[in-house]
Design a protein around this motif. Structure first.
Motif, PDB file in Angstrom:
ATOM      1  N   VAL A   1     -25.912 -78.893  -1.722  1.00 58.44           N
ATOM      2  CA  VAL A   1     -26.645 -79.075  -0.253  1.00 58.44           C
ATOM      3  C   VAL A   1     -27.877 -79.145  -0.498  1.00 58.44           C
ATOM      4  O   VAL A   1     -29.103 -78.432  -1.081  1.00 58.44           O
ATOM      5  N   SER A   2     -28.750 -79.510   0.366  1.00 60.60           N
ATOM      6  CA  SER A   2     -30.330 -79.470   0.926  1.00 60.60           C
ATOM      7  C   SER A   2     -30.417 -77.943   1.086  1.00 60.60           C
ATOM      8  O   SER A   2     -29.100 -77.582   2.575  1.00 60.60           O
ATOM      9  N   PRO A   3     -31.306 -77.381   1.876  1.00 59.34           N
ATOM     10  CA  PRO A   3     -31.605 -76.288   2.227  1.00 59.34           C
ATOM     11  C   PRO A   3     -32.062 -76.262   4.127  1.00 59.34           C
ATOM     12  O   PRO A   3     -30.886 -75.191   4.450  1.00 59.34           O
ATOM     13  N   GLY A   4     -31.735 -77.053   4.320  1.00 56.23           N
ATOM     14  CA  GLY A   4     -31.472 -77.275   6.345  1.00 56.23           C
ATOM     15  C   GLY A   4     -30.758 -76.789   6.798  1.00 56.23           C
ATOM     16  O   GLY A   4     -29.773 -77.467   7.466  1.00 56.23           O
ATOM     17  N   VAL A   5     -29.620 -77.228   5.175  1.00 59.76           N
ATOM     18  CA  VAL A   5     -27.891 -77.513   6.456  1.00 59.76           C
ATOM     19  C   VAL A   5     -27.105 -76.791   7.044  1.00 59.76           C
ATOM     20  O   VAL A   5     -27.584 -75.521   6.305  1.00 59.76           O
ATOM     21  N   ASP A   6     -26.413 -76.942   8.221  1.00 61.30           N
ATOM     22  CA  ASP A   6     -25.711 -75.476   8.849  1.00 61.30           C
ATOM     23  C   ASP A   6     -25.022 -75.159   7.568  1.00 61.30           C
ATOM     24  O   ASP A   6     -24.683 -75.562   7.023  1.00 61.30           O
ATOM     25  N   ILE A   7     -24.839 -73.527   8.103  1.00 61.99           N
ATOM     26  CA  ILE A   7     -23.621 -73.484   7.249  1.00 61.99           C
ATOM     27  C   ILE A   7     -22.334 -73.388   7.496  1.00 61.99           C
ATOM     28  O   ILE A   7     -21.722 -73.261   6.647  1.00 61.99           O
TER      29      ILE A   7
ATOM     30  N   GLY B   1     -33.554 -82.436  -3.339  1.00 60.91           N
ATOM     31  CA  GLY B   1     -34.033 -83.507  -4.074  1.00 60.91           C
ATOM     32  C   GLY B   1     -33.383 -83.215  -5.879  1.00 60.91           C
ATOM     33  O   GLY B   1     -31.955 -82.534  -5.278  1.00 60.91           O
ATOM     34  N   THR B   2     -33.547 -82.852  -6.645  1.00 58.16           N
ATOM     35  CA  THR B   2     -33.088 -82.405  -7.936  1.00 58.16           C
ATOM     36  C   THR B   2     -32.951 -81.415  -8.430  1.00 58.16           C
ATOM     37  O   THR B   2     -31.983 -80.677  -9.009  1.00 58.16           O
ATOM     38  N   GLU B   3     -34.181 -80.995  -8.145  1.00 61.40           N
ATOM     39  CA  GLU B   3     -34.563 -79.565  -8.668  1.00 61.40           C
ATOM     40  C   GLU B   3     -34.021 -78.381  -7.725  1.00 61.40           C
ATOM     41  O   GLU B   3     -33.551 -77.903  -6.434  1.00 61.40           O
ATOM     42  N   PRO B   4     -33.277 -77.357  -8.618  1.00 59.75           N
ATOM     43  CA  PRO B   4     -32.365 -76.710  -7.872  1.00 59.75           C
ATOM     44  C   PRO B   4     -33.253 -75.594  -6.759  1.00 59.75           C
ATOM     45  O   PRO B   4     -34.742 -74.982  -7.836  1.00 59.75           O
ATOM     46  N   LEU B   5     -33.354 -74.864  -6.016  1.00 58.36           N
ATOM     47  CA  LEU B   5     -33.752 -73.546  -5.447  1.00 58.36           C
ATOM     48  C   LEU B   5     -33.241 -72.603  -5.709  1.00 58.36           C
ATOM     49  O   LEU B   5     -33.202 -71.401  -5.107  1.00 58.36           O
ATOM     50  N   GLY B   6     -31.409 -72.865  -5.350  1.00 57.24           N
ATOM     51  CA  GLY B   6     -30.901 -71.125  -5.572  1.00 57.24           C
ATOM     52  C   GLY B   6     -29.366 -71.515  -5.236  1.00 57.24           C
ATOM     53  O   GLY B   6     -29.048 -73.029  -5.357  1.00 57.24           O
TER      54      GLY B   6
ATOM     55  N   LEU C   1     -21.808 -73.526  -4.224  1.00 59.63           N
ATOM     56  CA  LEU C   1     -23.200 -75.015  -3.304  1.00 59.63           C
ATOM     57  C   LEU C   1     -24.497 -74.553  -4.172  1.00 59.63           C
ATOM     58  O   LEU C   1     -24.747 -73.882  -4.104  1.00 59.63           O
ATOM     59  N   VAL C   2     -25.209 -75.432  -5.199  1.00 56.58           N
ATOM     60  CA  VAL C   2     -26.576 -75.302  -5.430  1.00 56.58           C
ATOM     61  C   VAL C   2     -27.594 -76.052  -4.517  1.00 56.58           C
ATOM     62  O   VAL C   2     -27.084 -77.360  -3.955  1.00 56.58           O
ATOM     63  N   VAL C   3     -28.922 -75.359  -4.015  1.00 54.30           N
ATOM     64  CA  VAL C   3     -28.804 -75.489  -2.658  1.00 54.30           C
ATOM     65  C   VAL C   3     -30.494 -76.594  -4.030  1.00 54.30           C
ATOM     66  O   VAL C   3     -30.899 -76.205  -4.555  1.00 54.30           O
ATOM     67  N   THR C   4     -30.656 -77.438  -3.529  1.00 48.51           N
ATOM     68  CA  THR C   4     -31.409 -78.137  -4.146  1.00 48.51           C
ATOM     69  C   THR C   4     -32.167 -78.801  -3.200  1.00 48.51           C
ATOM     70  O   THR C   4     -32.065 -79.063  -1.772  1.00 48.51           O
TER      71      THR C   4
END
Length: 189
Positions: free
Chosen positions: A82-88, A108-113, A103-106
């Motif tokens: 999921v993208s970081p800006g997506v609503d919970i 693009g392809t790089e994981p952010l959390g 969910l892996v927060v990405t």
């Protein structure tokens, strides 16, 4: 759920990243040391799966000897992102439809959390507690910064009373404590 909260607000930015060729026992030790229940499996900067406690337990029952197993032997390969800006609320729906606990927060392809069911539940619980606090303040007839109103004799003296959520008694000294509207006796317990 609070519609103003995004995945970025609740995600865990500190995640454990491992390689698919890492030893399983060493990876489990890493998870335990970091007190986390999942590791993002990466190939370079791209996430290719996740390793959870459940994956390790399944390997113990079904798979090869854990001492000789690699992360790739136990990991779950299809992990929704999921993208970081997506609503919970959208993230919760995605978890539900994909039958995934995280969910892996990405970007693009790089994981952010990682965002987990627990993260979403904690946010929902905080929202509910806030709503209950606001409702309790209205019931008692006080604002959070002010003292309780005095009883109005025309109403028989019951204007500023309500029911304690702890013991169920009718009281005028109710205060929100740990997300509940409690009388002084219940707050002392």
């Amino acid at each position: 759920m609070n519609r103003d909260v995004t995945v970025q607000d609740v995600m865990d930015r500190e995640y454990v990243g491992v390689s698919e060729s890492d030893g399983l026992v060493e990876t489990v030790e890493l998870l335990l040391r970091n007190d986390v229940d999942a590791a993002v499996v990466q190939r370079g900067s791209e996430h290719i799966g996740v390793l959870t406690h459940e994956d390790v337990l399944a390997l113990l029952v079904e798979g090869p000897d854990p001492a000789e197993a690699a992360v790739s032997d136990a990991m779950t390969e299809s992990v929704p992102s999921v993208s970081p800006g997506v609503d919970i609320a959208v993230a919760a729906d995605r978890m539900s439809t994909q039958e995934s606990g995280r969910l892996v927060v990405t970007n693009g392809t790089e994981p952010l959390g990682i965002v987990s069911e627990r993260d979403l539940l904690a946010t929902h619980t905080m929202d509910t507690a806030t709503e209950n606090t606001e409702e309790a303040q209205v019931l008692v007839g006080r604002e959070s910064d002010t003292e309780p109103e005095t009883a109005d004799d025309t109403n028989g003296g019951f204007q500023d009373q309500s029911i304690c959520e702890g013991c169920g008694t009718f009281a005028s000294d109710l205060t929100v404590f740990n997300g509940q509207l409690l009388c002084s006796d219940c707050r002392a317990i």
